[in-house]
Design an enzyme around this catalytic site. Structure first.
Site, PDB file in Angstrom:
ATOM      1  N   CYS A 157       4.054   1.975  12.111  1.00 14.36           N
ATOM      2  CA  CYS A 157       4.905   2.704  11.176  1.00 14.36           C
ATOM      3  C   CYS A 157       5.613   3.863  11.862  1.00 14.36           C
ATOM      4  CB  CYS A 157       4.050   3.235  10.036  1.00 14.36           C
ATOM      5  SG  CYS A 157       2.922   1.978   9.441  1.00 14.36           S
TER       6      CYS A 157
ATOM      7  N   ALA B 281       0.820  -1.215   0.000  1.00 13.68           N
ATOM      8  CA  ALA B 281       0.000   0.000   0.000  1.00 13.68           C
ATOM      9  C   ALA B 281       0.856   1.269   0.000  1.00 13.68           C
ATOM     10  CB  ALA B 281      -0.948  -0.008   1.192  1.00 13.68           C
TER      11      ALA B 281
ATOM     12  N   GLY C  28      -1.836  -6.472   1.009  1.00 14.43           N
ATOM     13  CA  GLY C  28      -2.098  -7.888   1.234  1.00 14.43           C
ATOM     14  C   GLY C  28      -2.046  -8.270   2.701  1.00 14.43           C
TER      15      GLY C  28
ATOM     16  N   GLN D 183      -6.851  -0.263   5.532  1.00 19.25           N
ATOM     17  CA  GLN D 183      -7.461  -0.800   6.759  1.00 19.25           C
ATOM     18  C   GLN D 183      -8.920  -1.190   6.578  1.00 19.25           C
ATOM     19  OE1 GLN D 183      -6.050  -1.672   9.497  1.00 19.25           O
ATOM     20  NE2 GLN D 183      -4.087  -0.625   9.466  1.00 19.25           N
TER      21      GLN D 183
ATOM     22  N   ASN E 199      -5.956   4.109  10.466  1.00 17.99           N
ATOM     23  CA  ASN E 199      -5.237   2.958  11.027  1.00 17.99           C
ATOM     24  C   ASN E 199      -5.013   3.045  12.531  1.00 17.99           C
ATOM     25  OD1 ASN E 199      -3.562   5.074   9.695  1.00 17.99           O
ATOM     26  ND2 ASN E 199      -1.893   4.070  10.786  1.00 17.99           N
TER      27      ASN E 199
ATOM     28  N   THR F  86       8.971  -7.798 -12.706  1.00 23.77           N
ATOM     29  CA  THR F  86       8.414  -9.152 -12.784  1.00 23.77           C
ATOM     30  C   THR F  86       7.407  -9.368 -11.658  1.00 23.77           C
ATOM     31  OG1 THR F  86      10.433 -10.009 -13.772  1.00 23.77           O
ATOM     32  CG2 THR F  86       8.991 -11.610 -12.696  1.00 23.77           C
TER      33      THR F  86
END
Length: 404
Positions: free
Chosen positions: A328, A75, A204, A183, A155, A243
């Site tokens: 964070c 994100a 994810g 969230q 969050n 990739t």
């Protein structure tokens, strides 16, 4: 019951065993290990098919077209790609951006970077419950405003912004609207076929998928253009080269599929547990709820325990994995900028704890947590001279503290 108890699901979640099992099939020689961009052989085709399935699973959860889903590393990258990508592409129209002071750092620091590049950013202060005043947002919109970035669920305090109305306001003025839905996805219903949202960031690992994978929704009708921030082989329709990590993408897809199936019952269960936790501590003295239970995500509870140091409280609650502020920013001892933006004093912000619940939280764990919190707060306050003064009726705000 195993200790410590994990109550920090907003920081990250464990990978669901069903997801881990699926991911294992896309790594080794006897699995599907090919590069989805290899068009000349079966290994590539099978990998590409797995990516397509996952893209569909993600799109289905949020009511999008699979072609609107761009895979990223998470994100944080999605926020960067959305905000820088849109700002750079549309800067001929204007250089004004609107966001809020309580956004995630990935949005705020991206906006700060754009300010250094000559863009102008308005940072809205929320109301004391964390909700943005839509009249203030409207007043901040100008002819040269090209982008609004306001998150769905905060969050730290879990408040839910009215992204539907904000989207209508932006669309009426031809302003691009970006939403950080890290969230909220898989926890609250999101239907991008109805919402007037142009760009939306997903992760994810907040929803029982792996870390290191995320996605950005980029609307096709009306078509939104963004400038790539990572250049290379032109993957993801030129918006994000590199990739594709098939095992991560498959994991995220499976996590989103499970979320779609289980969201309704799971959220009702978590709301009950969150309310149980709040009801277990709310009758204590000088305990404050940060945010808004009514307009809040069902899995986040942020509480301030006045006259107790947040750090000492976390040490006392060592059997509970909780956080003060978000993961964070919890490495810094500064009080949470989100709580400060709600107009809270430093002291109260410092004594706040975020409890976030999830798929593997049990009623037994919540009851254990309530008991531990009540005992710990009582003990820490007995040791606190400030608590003693407060109980004696001293107005602590009127004291001139000497600075050594």
């Amino acid at each position: 019951m195993k200790l410590p108890i994990y109550l920090d699901y907003s920081a990250t979640t464990p990978v669901d065993p069903r997801v881990a099992e699926k991911m294992m099939q896309f790594l080794t020689m006897d699995g599907t290990f090919g590069n989805p961009a290899s068009r000349s052989h079966r290994f590539g085709w099978q990998a590409e098919e797995a990516v397509d399935i996952a893209r569909n699973q993600i799109a289905e959860l949020v009511g999008a077209d699979p072609r609107e889903i761009v895979f990223t590393s998470g994100a944080t990258e999605s926020d960067n790609l959305a905000i820088k990508g849109a700002a750079n592409f549309y800067q001929k129209k204007g250089k004004h951006i609107i966001t809020s002071k309580t956004e995630h750092k990935a949005v705020l620091d991206t906006c700060r970077q754009l300010e250094r590049e000559g863009f102008e950013v308005t940072y809205l202060a929320p109301q004391s419950n964390g909700i943005i005043d839509l009249k203030e947002l409207e007043a901040a919109m100008r002819d040269d405003t090209i982008l609004v970035s306001i998150m769905h669920v905060n969050n730290e305090i879990g408040v839910v912004q009215d992204i539907a109305t904000i989207g209508e306001m932006c669309r009426a003025r031809g302003i691009i609207y970006h939403v950080d839905a890290t969230q909220s996805v898989g926890k609250l219903p999101i239907d991008l076929s109805q919402l007037k949202v142009d760009l939306m960031s997903f992760s994810g690992h907040k929803i029982y998928g792996p870390k290191g994978i995320g996605a950005l929704y980029v609307r096709r009708k009306p078509r939104i253009r963004i400038e790539a921030q990572i250049h290379g082989g032109g993957h993801e329709r030129g918006m994000r080269s590199g990739t594709l990590p098939v095992h991560q993408i498959v994991g995220m897809g499976e996590a989103y599929r499970i979320a779609k199936e289980e969201m309704e019952s799971e959220m009702a269960r978590l709301r009950t547990l969150r309310n149980r936790l709040w009801n277990g501590v709310k009758d204590m003295e000088e305990v404050y709820l940060n945010g808004d239970l009514e307009q809040g995500a069902p899995n986040i509870l942020n509480v301030s325990f006045n006259y107790v140091e947040g750090e000492s409280l976390i040490m006392a609650l060592k059997d509970l994995a909780v956080s003060s502020g978000s993961a964070c920013t919890s490495a810094s001892l500064e009080p949470s900028y989100v709580l400060r933006a709600l107009g809270m004093t430093d002291e109260l912000a410092h004594s706040s704890i975020r409890f976030s619940l999830g798929r593997f939280t049990t009623e037994e764990e919540i009851d254990y947590a309530i008991d531990l919190i009540r005992k710990s707060i009582g003990r820490l306050r007995e040791l606190s001279p400030l608590w003693e003064m407060f109980k004696q009726g001293v107005d602590l705000n009127s004291i001139e503290w000497s600075h050594h």
